[in-house]
Each structure stands twice: as structure tokens, then as C-alpha cells.
Design a protein around this motif. Structure first.
Motif, PDB file in Angstrom:
ATOM      1  N   MET A   1       1.031  -0.805   0.540  1.00 20.44           N
ATOM      2  CA  MET A   1       0.464  -0.114  -0.013  1.00 20.44           C
ATOM      3  C   MET A   1       1.111   1.192   0.015  1.00 20.44           C
ATOM      4  SD  MET A   1      -3.337   1.327   3.215  1.00 20.44           S
ATOM      5  CE  MET A   1      -4.203  -0.026   2.551  1.00 20.44           C
ATOM      6  N   THR A   2       0.010   2.473  -0.441  1.00 18.61           N
ATOM      7  CA  THR A   2       1.022   3.550  -0.735  1.00 18.61           C
ATOM      8  C   THR A   2       1.796   4.107   0.185  1.00 18.61           C
ATOM      9  OG1 THR A   2       0.205   3.486  -2.915  1.00 18.61           O
ATOM     10  CG2 THR A   2       1.644   6.014  -2.198  1.00 18.61           C
ATOM     11  N   ARG A   3       2.183   5.007   1.035  1.00 24.45           N
ATOM     12  CA  ARG A   3       2.818   5.595   1.917  1.00 24.45           C
ATOM     13  C   ARG A   3       2.112   6.808   1.892  1.00 24.45           C
ATOM     14  NH1 ARG A   3       7.383   2.868   0.882  1.00 24.45           N
ATOM     15  NH2 ARG A   3       8.010   1.362   2.706  1.00 24.45           N
ATOM     16  N   SER A   4       0.389   7.008   3.060  1.00 23.92           N
ATOM     17  CA  SER A   4       0.518   7.825   3.448  1.00 23.92           C
ATOM     18  C   SER A   4       0.994   9.186   3.665  1.00 23.92           C
ATOM     19  CB  SER A   4      -0.595   7.980   4.838  1.00 23.92           C
ATOM     20  OG  SER A   4      -1.287   8.851   4.886  1.00 23.92           O
ATOM     21  N   ILE A   5       1.188  10.375   2.854  1.00 25.80           N
ATOM     22  CA  ILE A   5       1.901  11.974   3.411  1.00 25.80           C
ATOM     23  C   ILE A   5       0.720  12.253   3.265  1.00 25.80           C
ATOM     24  CG2 ILE A   5       3.674  10.859   2.183  1.00 25.80           C
ATOM     25  CD1 ILE A   5       2.225  12.344  -0.126  1.00 25.80           C
ATOM     26  N   ASP A   6      -0.233  12.660   4.506  1.00 20.88           N
ATOM     27  CA  ASP A   6      -1.424  13.293   4.352  1.00 20.88           C
ATOM     28  C   ASP A   6      -1.465  14.593   4.956  1.00 20.88           C
ATOM     29  OD1 ASP A   6      -3.114  11.523   2.547  1.00 20.88           O
ATOM     30  OD2 ASP A   6      -4.555  11.106   4.328  1.00 20.88           O
ATOM     31  N   GLY A   7      -1.827  15.675   5.130  1.00 21.62           N
ATOM     32  CA  GLY A   7      -1.678  16.546   6.283  1.00 21.62           C
ATOM     33  C   GLY A   7      -0.823  18.050   5.855  1.00 21.62           C
ATOM     34  N   PRO A   8      -1.254  19.136   6.416  1.00 20.90           N
ATOM     35  CA  PRO A   8      -0.378  20.150   5.678  1.00 20.90           C
ATOM     36  C   PRO A   8       0.930  20.165   5.596  1.00 20.90           C
ATOM     37  CG  PRO A   8      -2.802  20.591   7.153  1.00 20.90           C
ATOM     38  CD  PRO A   8      -2.076  19.809   7.060  1.00 20.90           C
ATOM     39  N   THR A  60       5.931  -1.275  -8.347  1.00 18.06           N
ATOM     40  CA  THR A  60       4.917  -2.186  -8.652  1.00 18.06           C
ATOM     41  C   THR A  60       3.324  -0.920  -7.721  1.00 18.06           C
ATOM     42  OG1 THR A  60       5.538  -4.615  -8.563  1.00 18.06           O
ATOM     43  CG2 THR A  60       2.864  -3.798  -7.806  1.00 18.06           C
ATOM     44  N   GLU A  61       3.686  -0.633  -6.858  1.00 18.34           N
ATOM     45  CA  GLU A  61       3.153   0.326  -6.170  1.00 18.34           C
ATOM     46  C   GLU A  61       3.196   1.565  -7.016  1.00 18.34           C
ATOM     47  OE1 GLU A  61       4.485   2.088  -1.877  1.00 18.34           O
ATOM     48  OE2 GLU A  61       3.546   0.436  -1.526  1.00 18.34           O
ATOM     49  N   LEU A  62       4.532   1.860  -7.290  1.00 21.73           N
ATOM     50  CA  LEU A  62       4.159   3.458  -8.402  1.00 21.73           C
ATOM     51  C   LEU A  62       2.788   2.895  -9.525  1.00 21.73           C
ATOM     52  CD1 LEU A  62       5.114   6.242  -9.506  1.00 21.73           C
ATOM     53  CD2 LEU A  62       7.136   4.392 -10.143  1.00 21.73           C
TER      54      LEU A  62
END
Length: 207
Positions: A1-8, A60-62
Motif C-alpha cells: 500500500m502507498t505510504r500516507s503523506i496526508d496533512g498540511p 508495482t506500487e508506483l
């Protein structure tokens, strides 16, 4: 799964991730799927190879993230809104024709790059399957709606109408008409609409 990079605070990370996906698309369009490596993506995006792996652990993830990126970049949700919001099935079918004529040609180069190697490259095959699944789901909904409203022509079942609508999205069809026969996008939309209505919509006129 792609790593989360959420947030300002991770806006820079999101920009880097988008740059990597944009580079991926650029490589596919210019050099083909065979040229897609993590090293090439890093160089094209101006990011270190280590930096690529901070966002995507593998090619693959990309590639798995590419469909959603292109959909957002090209406005897929907005383009499909008239199909979803149409007041009736025939209007939805017309909106689908206009969507295809406007949206699909912008992805033809990527589609060709994927199709060329999808039988030999698992990453390309997964991407193709994601595209097919999304396209077919809309075709199925259109066929179901035509049937539910009593507008599906007698020759068709929901299953065969969905299959044929999906088959008519083939990149070769669009490329032959737009490039080989110099059709404009407006002409393509008009003729697709006429084809869909004549083929799939029941004629309720009384002789």
C-alpha cells in the motif's frame, strides 16, 4: 500500500509524490512501459532514487497509484458527472459518448504503452485491469439503467449491452477515427451518440 503523506505539513511530500507519478506518465508516453524503472522515474522527476522509495516501495506500487493520479489530473470525476447525474438512461448514454470523446483520447498514448506489454509485464497487466474494471462498471450501469427504464433495445441483454459498450472503448477505434480519418472530438461525440442510440435504445415510435 502507498505510504500516507496526508496533512498540511506534508505538502512538500505530496508535491514530490505527484512529481514522481507525473514522471511515470511522461516516461510511458515518451519511451514506453519498457523504460519504466525506479531509477528513470527518479531522474525524470529530479528526485534521488532513495527519495522515490520514501513514497513507493516498488515499481508495482508506483504503477498501482498511476490510475488514480491520472484520473485526478485529467478530471475523470468531473467528466463523468453528467453521466451519473443524467435524468434518464438515454441522457446518460449521450453524456457517456461526450465523456469518451473528450476524455479517452488524452489517455491513448498511456493506453498504448500499457497494452503493448500487458501480457508480459504483471505491473502493466494490473494497471490495465484497473482501467478495464472502472470502464466496465460504468458500461454495466448504463445497460442496467436502460433496461430498468424499459429503453434497452430488444436484441440486447444487460450483459451483452454492457460488453459491447465496453468493447467500443478500444483505443484502436478512437485512434483510427481521430488520427487515421481526422475526425474532430466534436464529430466523434456526435457520431458515438448516434451509434449508441441507434444500437442500444428501443425505438418507441408507433408505425
Amino acid at each position: 500500500m502507498t505510504r500516507s503523506i496526508d496533512g498540511p505539513r506534508n505538502a512538500r511530500g505530496r508535491r514530490t509524490r505527484d512529481a514522481l507519478l507525473a514522471a511515470t506518465r511522461e516516461i510511458l508516453e515518451s519511451d514506453g512501459f519498457e523504460a519504466l524503472t525506479m531509477t528513470e522515474v527518479a531522474g525524470r522527476a529530479g528526485v534521488s532514487r532513495q527519495g522515490v522509495y520514501l513514497h513507493f516501495s516498488s515499481r508495482t506500487e508506483l504503477v498501482m497509484a498511476l490510475f488514480d493520479f491520472i484520473a485526478e489530473q485529467e478530471g475523470l470525476r468531473e467528466s463523468l458527472a453528467p453521466v451519473r447525474d443524467a435524468p434518464d438512461a438515454v441522457s446518460a448514454l449521450r453524456a457517456w459518448a461526450r465523456h469518451l470523446a473528450a476524455y479517452h483520447p488524452r489517455l491513448m498514448t498511456v493506453d498504448r504503452a500499457i497494452d503493448r506489454v500487458r501480457h508480459a509485464d504483471p505491473d502493466a497487466a494490473r494497471h490495465r485491469a484497473t482501467v478495464d474494471e472502472n470502464q466496465f462498471a460504468t458500461c454495466r450501469r448504463l445497460a442496467e439503467r436502460l433496461d430498468a427504464e424499459g429503453r434497452l433495445a430488444a436484441h440486447w441483454t444487460v450483459a451483452t449491452a454492457a460488453d459491447m459498450l465496453w468493447g467500443l472503448i478500444a483505443t484502436d477505434v478512437f485512434e483510427r477515427l481521430l488520427t487515421g480519418r481526422d475526425w474532430t472530438h466534436d464529430a466523434l461525440a456526435d457520431h458515438l451518440t448516434a451509434l449508441y442510440e441507434a444500437t442500444f435504445v428501443k425505438n418507441d415510435r408507433v408505425s
